[in-house]
Design a protein around this motif. Structure first.
Motif, short mmCIF file in Angstrom:
data_model
loop_
_atom_site.label_atom_id
_atom_site.label_comp_id
_atom_site.label_asym_id
_atom_site.label_seq_id
_atom_site.Cartn_x
_atom_site.Cartn_y
_atom_site.Cartn_z
N ILE A 3 0.86 -1.18 0.00
CA ILE A 3 0.00 0.00 0.00
C ILE A 3 0.90 1.23 0.00
CG2 ILE A 3 -1.91 -1.15 1.18
CD1 ILE A 3 -1.00 0.33 3.76
N THR A 4 0.37 2.32 -0.50
CA THR A 4 1.08 3.60 -0.45
C THR A 4 0.24 4.57 0.35
OG1 THR A 4 2.08 3.20 -2.61
CG2 THR A 4 2.08 5.47 -1.81
N VAL A 5 0.85 5.16 1.38
CA VAL A 5 0.14 6.16 2.18
C VAL A 5 0.80 7.51 1.96
CG1 VAL A 5 -0.70 4.55 3.93
CG2 VAL A 5 1.49 5.63 4.24
N GLU A 19 7.00 18.99 4.68
CA GLU A 19 5.54 19.03 4.81
C GLU A 19 4.87 17.70 4.45
OE1 GLU A 19 1.72 21.43 2.98
OE2 GLU A 19 3.69 22.36 2.93
N ALA A 20 5.35 17.05 3.39
CA ALA A 20 4.66 15.86 2.91
C ALA A 20 5.64 14.86 2.31
CB ALA A 20 3.62 16.25 1.86
N ASP A 21 5.20 13.61 2.19
CA ASP A 21 6.02 12.53 1.67
C ASP A 21 5.07 11.37 1.37
OD1 ASP A 21 8.20 10.96 0.99
OD2 ASP A 21 9.18 11.11 2.94
N THR A 22 5.58 10.29 0.85
CA THR A 22 4.80 9.07 0.69
C THR A 22 5.60 7.91 1.28
OG1 THR A 22 5.68 8.63 -1.51
CG2 THR A 22 3.59 9.84 -1.39
N VAL A 31 -0.38 2.09 11.87
CA VAL A 31 0.26 3.38 12.11
C VAL A 31 1.62 3.17 12.77
CG1 VAL A 31 0.08 5.52 13.45
CG2 VAL A 31 -1.92 4.65 12.22
N GLY A 32 1.69 2.27 13.74
CA GLY A 32 2.95 1.98 14.42
C GLY A 32 4.01 1.44 13.46
N ALA A 33 3.60 0.58 12.54
CA ALA A 33 4.54 0.04 11.56
C ALA A 33 5.04 1.14 10.64
CB ALA A 33 3.87 -1.07 10.76
N ALA A 34 4.17 2.07 10.29
CA ALA A 34 4.58 3.20 9.45
C ALA A 34 5.60 4.06 10.20
CB ALA A 34 3.37 4.03 9.05
N ARG A 35 5.34 4.31 11.46
CA ARG A 35 6.27 5.10 12.28
C ARG A 35 7.63 4.40 12.36
NH1 ARG A 35 4.94 7.42 18.35
NH2 ARG A 35 6.92 8.51 18.68
N ASP A 72 -4.47 1.42 1.29
CA ASP A 72 -3.87 2.12 0.16
C ASP A 72 -4.56 3.47 -0.05
OD1 ASP A 72 -1.94 2.04 -2.01
OD2 ASP A 72 -3.69 1.97 -3.34
N GLY A 73 -3.76 4.52 -0.18
CA GLY A 73 -4.29 5.85 -0.43
C GLY A 73 -4.61 6.65 0.81
N ASP A 74 -4.50 6.05 2.00
CA ASP A 74 -4.77 6.80 3.24
C ASP A 74 -3.79 7.96 3.40
OD1 ASP A 74 -6.90 5.27 4.13
OD2 ASP A 74 -5.73 4.13 5.60
#
Length: 85
Positions: A3-5, A19-22, A31-35, A72-74
């Motif tokens: 997935i791409t967030v 400011e932003a990234d993917t 969320v924890g895994a993304a962090r 995906d897309g969040d």
């Protein structure tokens, strides 16, 4: 499958990380895994998002716990706690 967030950073995190990234993650990530994935980028990300720091998260503009699932897309936003008076 992945997935791409879309990432957004606010306040002091924006100053350090932009400011932003993917971020591309395995399907079913939280969320924890993304962090954790962001901290693995090293230096600025590791310091700004360290577990010892109070950092809040929102998924699609709603407050989210570290255990919240991502799709995906969040849009995933990170920001420091806000205080006011």
């Amino acid at each position: 499958m992945t997935i791409t967030v879309k990432l957004r950073f606010f306040a002091s995190l924006r100053e350090r990380l932009g400011e932003a990234d993917t971020l591309v993650l395995p399907a079913g990530s939280t969320v924890g895994a993304a962090r954790d994935a962001l901290m693995a980028r090293g230096s600025a990300h590791a310091e700004a998002l360290a577990r010892s720091r109070a950092v809040r998260a929102a998924v699609n503009q709603k407050m989210a716990a570290e255990t919240a699932s991502l799709a995906d897309g969040d849009e995933l936003a990170f920001f420091p706690p806000v205080t006011g008076g």
